[in-house]
Design an enzyme around this catalytic site. Structure first.
Site, PDB file in Angstrom:
ATOM      1  N   PHE A 125       0.866  -1.178   0.000  1.00 38.31           N
ATOM      2  CA  PHE A 125       0.000   0.000   0.000  1.00 38.31           C
ATOM      3  C   PHE A 125       0.908   1.235   0.000  1.00 38.31           C
ATOM      4  O   PHE A 125       1.801   1.348   0.840  1.00 38.31           O
ATOM      5  CB  PHE A 125      -0.878  -0.036   1.248  1.00 38.31           C
ATOM      6  CG  PHE A 125      -1.983   0.970   1.242  1.00 38.31           C
ATOM      7  CD1 PHE A 125      -3.206   0.676   0.668  1.00 38.31           C
ATOM      8  CD2 PHE A 125      -1.799   2.219   1.803  1.00 38.31           C
ATOM      9  CE1 PHE A 125      -4.231   1.610   0.659  1.00 38.31           C
ATOM     10  CE2 PHE A 125      -2.819   3.165   1.799  1.00 38.31           C
ATOM     11  CZ  PHE A 125      -4.043   2.852   1.224  1.00 38.31           C
ATOM     12  N   ASP A 195       2.916  -3.984   9.153  1.00 40.37           N
ATOM     13  CA  ASP A 195       1.639  -3.322   8.889  1.00 40.37           C
ATOM     14  C   ASP A 195       0.562  -4.417   8.844  1.00 40.37           C
ATOM     15  O   ASP A 195       0.593  -5.299   7.984  1.00 40.37           O
ATOM     16  CB  ASP A 195       1.729  -2.564   7.553  1.00 40.37           C
ATOM     17  CG  ASP A 195       0.497  -1.714   7.302  1.00 40.37           C
ATOM     18  OD1 ASP A 195      -0.591  -2.068   7.806  1.00 40.37           O
ATOM     19  OD2 ASP A 195       0.611  -0.703   6.584  1.00 40.37           O
ATOM     20  N   TYR A 220     -10.512   0.516  10.888  1.00 39.39           N
ATOM     21  CA  TYR A 220     -11.731   0.769  10.092  1.00 39.39           C
ATOM     22  C   TYR A 220     -11.957  -0.265   8.997  1.00 39.39           C
ATOM     23  O   TYR A 220     -12.971  -0.235   8.326  1.00 39.39           O
ATOM     24  CB  TYR A 220     -11.713   2.192   9.495  1.00 39.39           C
ATOM     25  CG  TYR A 220     -10.512   2.527   8.631  1.00 39.39           C
ATOM     26  CD1 TYR A 220     -10.440   2.093   7.313  1.00 39.39           C
ATOM     27  CD2 TYR A 220      -9.457   3.280   9.141  1.00 39.39           C
ATOM     28  CE1 TYR A 220      -9.349   2.398   6.524  1.00 39.39           C
ATOM     29  CE2 TYR A 220      -8.361   3.596   8.360  1.00 39.39           C
ATOM     30  CZ  TYR A 220      -8.310   3.152   7.057  1.00 39.39           C
ATOM     31  OH  TYR A 220      -7.217   3.445   6.283  1.00 39.39           O
ATOM     32  N   LYS A 221     -11.006  -1.181   8.810  1.00 41.18           N
ATOM     33  CA  LYS A 221     -11.183  -2.226   7.788  1.00 41.18           C
ATOM     34  C   LYS A 221     -11.874  -3.431   8.437  1.00 41.18           C
ATOM     35  O   LYS A 221     -13.030  -3.344   8.812  1.00 41.18           O
ATOM     36  CB  LYS A 221      -9.843  -2.562   7.158  1.00 41.18           C
ATOM     37  CG  LYS A 221      -9.297  -1.391   6.335  1.00 41.18           C
ATOM     38  CD  LYS A 221      -7.918  -1.605   5.758  1.00 41.18           C
ATOM     39  CE  LYS A 221      -7.500  -0.394   4.940  1.00 41.18           C
ATOM     40  NZ  LYS A 221      -6.058  -0.369   4.653  1.00 41.18           N
ATOM     41  N   ARG A 369     -11.148  -6.791  -6.384  1.00 45.38           N
ATOM     42  CA  ARG A 369     -10.808  -7.305  -5.056  1.00 45.38           C
ATOM     43  C   ARG A 369     -12.091  -7.522  -4.253  1.00 45.38           C
ATOM     44  O   ARG A 369     -12.948  -6.651  -4.191  1.00 45.38           O
ATOM     45  CB  ARG A 369      -9.920  -6.255  -4.389  1.00 45.38           C
ATOM     46  CG  ARG A 369      -9.173  -6.707  -3.189  1.00 45.38           C
ATOM     47  CD  ARG A 369      -8.258  -5.607  -2.725  1.00 45.38           C
ATOM     48  NE  ARG A 369      -9.000  -4.437  -2.257  1.00 45.38           N
ATOM     49  CZ  ARG A 369      -8.560  -3.585  -1.340  1.00 45.38           C
ATOM     50  NH1 ARG A 369      -7.368  -3.749  -0.823  1.00 45.38           N
ATOM     51  NH2 ARG A 369      -9.280  -2.546  -0.965  1.00 45.38           N
TER      52      ARG A 369
HETATM   53  C1  LIG Z   1      -5.445   0.822   4.362  1.00 40.96           C
HETATM   54  C2  LIG Z   1      -3.967   0.798   4.525  1.00 40.96           C
HETATM   55  C3  LIG Z   1      -3.295   1.897   5.069  1.00 40.96           C
HETATM   56  C4  LIG Z   1      -4.051   3.154   5.402  1.00 40.96           C
HETATM   57  O1  LIG Z   1      -3.267   4.120   6.035  1.00 40.96           O
HETATM   58  P1  LIG Z   1      -3.956   5.326   6.803  1.00 40.96           P
HETATM   59  O2  LIG Z   1      -2.849   6.181   7.225  1.00 40.96           O
HETATM   60  O3  LIG Z   1      -4.687   4.727   7.978  1.00 40.96           O
HETATM   61  O4  LIG Z   1      -4.887   6.000   5.855  1.00 40.96           O
HETATM   62  C5  LIG Z   1      -1.933   1.786   5.259  1.00 40.96           C
HETATM   63  N1  LIG Z   1      -1.255   0.663   4.944  1.00 40.96           N
HETATM   64  C6  LIG Z   1      -1.882  -0.422   4.404  1.00 40.96           C
HETATM   65  C7  LIG Z   1      -1.106  -1.649   4.084  1.00 40.96           C
HETATM   66  C8  LIG Z   1      -3.250  -0.362   4.165  1.00 40.96           C
HETATM   67  O5  LIG Z   1      -3.865  -1.405   3.621  1.00 40.96           O
END
Ligand SMILES: *Cc1c(COP(=O)(O)O)cnc(C)c1O
Length: 410
Positions: A125, A195, A220-221, A369
């Site tokens: 990400f 992460d 939030y996921k 996805r």
């Molecule tokens: C969703 C996601 C994020 C989101 O980061 P925010 O700072 O909370 O917006 C970060 N890393 C990964 C791998 C994600 O899937």
């Protein structure tokens, strides 16, 4: 296709997690396969939000002494068992982006800046790599990228300070062996920031057992904390008092209400706080994390794999005939999602499904996805979603003009 509706209904009857579905407020006519981007709304979260709205009205500033101020630590302790951490090792604060910055700054400082390279992984990400780049620019370190699919060991030179890795890749769903990878990185004298955005709440996570020292993740996921719910940050007990984190704000101060002019970090996990948070979003998250205390994560993992296999099984013949590639990994190597690719029409297929109430999402390039969230998806939901997918393809619905234009958030 070997799954009949009858077989699917039998699976629902025997599902030990079936009762959780009634505890979520799901809109009618929606089959939600996007809980990996934004989880659904638990009824308890709704109630908690209402109660906090009234608490703000009635208690005003007193609310901060009625559970608002220490919410980051209290929610951290509630979340800890879901990721295999202990009390005092997790704090719920800020977002993943800020938390990675704090941890990378903290790690490099605690190493006495003796190592100058921060490694992030290609295909992760993007914010994880962006923030590593930003910190390197700012602090004078070197940023390197581990190409997607490369062997990590080949990139762990002795100047590497830290590596940022996802336990589950957001696009492909690939699940890394956290234990083996952590040991490898530590053996080179470097640290890993894990992460857990796509693993916390999606499968059993065991930070302690895997030897992990630093991690971040979303609420939030899969955890269903609500839009913009704060992230979490984990630091192993033995690594908590080793230096400053770079966003040295007043909530991470040892005595925030002494209003001293010099910064002194609080001991323990509290030093990873920054400044004032929203009591309004912590309240529903707290109620949701209490609901999670009832969940058997082993049963969750079993159902997650069974749901995703059902979806793939229902569509296998169709995908082949239409040139859609199923890039979902084998069970032991994946998180809780299914990924199909079709470069030309992937985006439009997802839009046509959304119009039918089947919500998945699209990620470049060509990736469709679908996330599987066992608490509020039944086997029948997944079976129905697959029927819609089949109709969208067989009727060529995705070719219609309205499915070709892109929205801002995909
Ligand atoms: C969703 C996601 C994020 C989101 O980061 P925010 O700072 O909370 O917006 C970060 N890393 C990964 C791998 C994600 O899937």
């Amino acid at each position: 296709m070997t799954s009949t509706l009858k077989r699917v209904n039998d699976l629902d009857c025997r599902d030990p997690l079936a009762a959780f579905k009634a505890r979520f407020a799901l809109p009618k006519g929606v089959l939600y396969l996007d809980g990996n981007s934004l989880g659904a709304q638990p009824l308890v979260a709704r109630d908690a939000l209402d109660a906090t709205r009234d608490q703000w009205r009635d208690e005003l500033i007193k609310g901060w002494n009625q559970g608002w101020f220490d919410a980051p630590e209290r929610l951290g302790d509630l979340l800890a068992p879901l990721v295999g951490a202990g009390a005092g090792e997790v704090i719920v604060t800020d977002n993943i982006t800020l938390n990675i910055f704090k941890l990378l700054g903290y790690i490099t400082e605690s190493q006495g800046r003796s190592r100058s390279v921060i490694l992030s992984e290609g295909g992760n990400f993007p914010t994880d790599g962006y923030i590593a780049q930003g910190l390197c620019r700012f602090a004078g370190f070197e940023h390197r990228v581990l190409p997607e699919g490369a062997v990590l060991a080949d990139h762990l030179s002795d100047d590497v300070a830290a590596v940022v890795l996802s336990q589950v890749n957001y696009r492909t769903g690939r699940l890394r062996d956290m234990s083996e990878t952590t040991a490898l990185v530590h053996a080179q004298g470097a640290e890993v920031v894990w992460d857990l955005a796509h693993s916390a709440g999606a499968l059993p996570v065991n930070l302690h057992d895997c030897g992990a020292r630093y991690a971040v993740g979303c609420t939030y996921k899969y955890l269903n904390g609500g839009p913009g719910a704060p992230a979490f940050l984990y630091v192993h007990k033995d690594y908590q008092d080793k230096g400053w984190q770079p966003l040295s704000g007043w909530h991470g101060h040892a005595t925030p209400f002494a209003f001293n002019c010099d910064y002194a970090p609080a001991s323990g996990i509290t030093r990873f706080r920054t400044g004032t948070h929203s009591a309004l979003i912590y309240a529903p998250l707290e109620a949701t994390l209490r609901l999670w205390q009832e969940v058997d994560m082993v049963a969750l993992r079993e159902k997650s794999l069974a749901l995703s296999e059902l979806f793939r099984d229902c569509l296998a013949d169709l995908l082949k005939s239409e040139g859609i590639e199923d890039i979902t990994l084998p069970q032991a190597e994946r998180g809780s999602q299914v990924a199909f690719t079709h470069r030309k029409h992937g985006y439009a297929i997802v839009q046509a499904l959304i119009e039918r109430g089947v919500i998945g999402d699209y990620r470049e390039p060509g990736l469709m996805r679908f996330g599987f969230t066992p608490l509020y998806l039944s086997y029948e939901d997944v079976w129905q979603a697959a029927q819609h997918f089949r109709e969208v393809i067989e009727n060529r619905e995705y070719l219609e003009a309205r499915f070709q234009t892109r929205s801002e958030v995909t």
